[in-house]
Design a protein around this motif. Sequence first.
Motif, PDB file in Angstrom:
ATOM      1  N   PRO A  97       0.800  -1.231   0.000  1.00  0.00           N
ATOM      2  CA  PRO A  97       0.000   0.000   0.000  1.00  0.00           C
ATOM      3  C   PRO A  97       0.832   1.279   0.000  1.00  0.00           C
ATOM      4  N   LEU A  98       2.121   1.191   0.344  1.00  0.00           N
ATOM      5  CA  LEU A  98       2.968   2.378   0.260  1.00  0.00           C
ATOM      6  C   LEU A  98       3.045   2.898  -1.172  1.00  0.00           C
ATOM      7  N   ASN A  99       2.823   2.026  -2.133  1.00  0.00           N
ATOM      8  CA  ASN A  99       2.857   2.443  -3.533  1.00  0.00           C
ATOM      9  C   ASN A  99       1.894   3.607  -3.767  1.00  0.00           C
ATOM     10  N   TYR A 100       0.646   3.453  -3.327  1.00  0.00           N
ATOM     11  CA  TYR A 100      -0.312   4.546  -3.561  1.00  0.00           C
ATOM     12  C   TYR A 100      -0.313   5.587  -2.446  1.00  0.00           C
ATOM     13  N   MET A 101       0.016   5.183  -1.228  1.00  0.00           N
ATOM     14  CA  MET A 101       0.039   6.173  -0.142  1.00  0.00           C
ATOM     15  C   MET A 101       1.160   7.205  -0.332  1.00  0.00           C
ATOM     16  N   THR A 102       2.240   6.800  -1.009  1.00  0.00           N
ATOM     17  CA  THR A 102       3.285   7.758  -1.380  1.00  0.00           C
ATOM     18  C   THR A 102       2.684   8.982  -2.053  1.00  0.00           C
ATOM     19  N   HIS A 103       1.771   8.744  -2.980  1.00  0.00           N
ATOM     20  CA  HIS A 103       1.208   9.833  -3.788  1.00  0.00           C
ATOM     21  C   HIS A 103       0.072  10.541  -3.060  1.00  0.00           C
ATOM     22  N   TYR A 104      -0.548   9.853  -2.131  1.00  0.00           N
ATOM     23  CA  TYR A 104      -1.543  10.484  -1.257  1.00  0.00           C
ATOM     24  C   TYR A 104      -0.862  11.563  -0.422  1.00  0.00           C
ATOM     25  N   TYR A 105       0.312  11.225   0.116  1.00  0.00           N
ATOM     26  CA  TYR A 105       1.015  12.148   1.003  1.00  0.00           C
ATOM     27  C   TYR A 105       1.845  13.199   0.270  1.00  0.00           C
ATOM     28  N   THR A 106       2.286  12.911  -0.946  1.00  0.00           N
ATOM     29  CA  THR A 106       3.187  13.845  -1.635  1.00  0.00           C
ATOM     30  C   THR A 106       2.563  14.419  -2.909  1.00  0.00           C
ATOM     31  N   THR A 107       2.462  13.632  -3.959  1.00  0.00           N
ATOM     32  CA  THR A 107       2.042  14.142  -5.273  1.00  0.00           C
ATOM     33  C   THR A 107       0.704  14.868  -5.215  1.00  0.00           C
ATOM     34  N   ALA A 108      -0.294  14.220  -4.634  1.00  0.00           N
ATOM     35  CA  ALA A 108      -1.641  14.804  -4.581  1.00  0.00           C
ATOM     36  C   ALA A 108      -1.654  16.087  -3.757  1.00  0.00           C
ATOM     37  N   LYS A 109      -0.996  16.044  -2.619  1.00  0.00           N
ATOM     38  CA  LYS A 109      -0.964  17.228  -1.750  1.00  0.00           C
ATOM     39  C   LYS A 109      -0.289  18.398  -2.452  1.00  0.00           C
ATOM     40  N   GLU A 110       0.775  18.111  -3.191  1.00  0.00           N
ATOM     41  CA  GLU A 110       1.464  19.173  -3.927  1.00  0.00           C
ATOM     42  C   GLU A 110       0.545  19.810  -4.966  1.00  0.00           C
TER      43      GLU A 110
END
Length: 295
Positions: free
Chosen positions: A144-157
């Motif tokens: 799940p770190l695969n998608y949570m990475t982008h939840y916490y970084t890419t999307a927030k940015e």
Amino acid sequence: MSKDLHVFEDPIELLENMWPTPLLKLKIGEDVWAKLEFYNPFSHSIKDRTAWFLFRQALENNANEIVEATSGNLGIALASLSAIFNKKFTSFIPAKAPQSFKVMMKILGAQVIQAGKSTTELLPLVKQYSKNTGAVHLDQFRNPLNYMTHYYTTAKEIDEQLEYLNKKPQRIIATAGTGGHLTGIAKYFKEKYGSDVEIIGVQPAEGERIPGIKRQDENSFIGLVKIDKMIDITRKEAVEGIVDIARSSGILIGISAGATVAAYKKLADDKTTVLVFPDDAFKYFMELEDIDSKI
């Protein structure tokens, strides 16, 4: 040392302190923006983010060797991190993966095993290798770190960058390989804005091969979130998307990024839209050298 002046003594500082990656207004529509993920320093792709989160987890588990099945960009990012932290990395890549990925991983010191038609076919080999050697399998397809990475970084940015522009996102278009960045972005924006944000996924059309992305099935992460629409794109359409951006903005984007452009062209309107460009064109020279016959 200095994020503002872009002076760093450590490559991990270079990675994290160059976030957020740029958001660029495009000329292909009224209010269209591109998230330029090729500004990540190791693989020049969005996979630097995923690789760092997965690799950091392996470090916490005292891994001395890691192994992963990858079609390319994640492998380069993991090879870079393995070189930085002096860890052994073994990459299983499909036989049809662009040769540039294999060469770059070897330069970085990775052991590269090339076999099979897809990363899915390679998974049993990776699991057996992990069992025989004790290497930690990062398992990007299930972790799940695969998608949570982008939840916490890419999307927030993306959210913060649009807020700076006094805008709210109305549509985000992203490709699906493992489904990681599409899923993380969808999770973030659906939780915050609900149906006010349309999430569009992009996959290859039936029988088409586009490096870095694949047709989704019931095992994909995207089943965990609401994706409003999946759009099928041909390789020819993806290449036309590359040309559109090159000749309007002077930016050379990768083939999967070109697919997001092609998807946008099927929906073009005045909605505030963000296209996620996972990487640039430079690793795909062999894939694009006959471009005259495709446009």
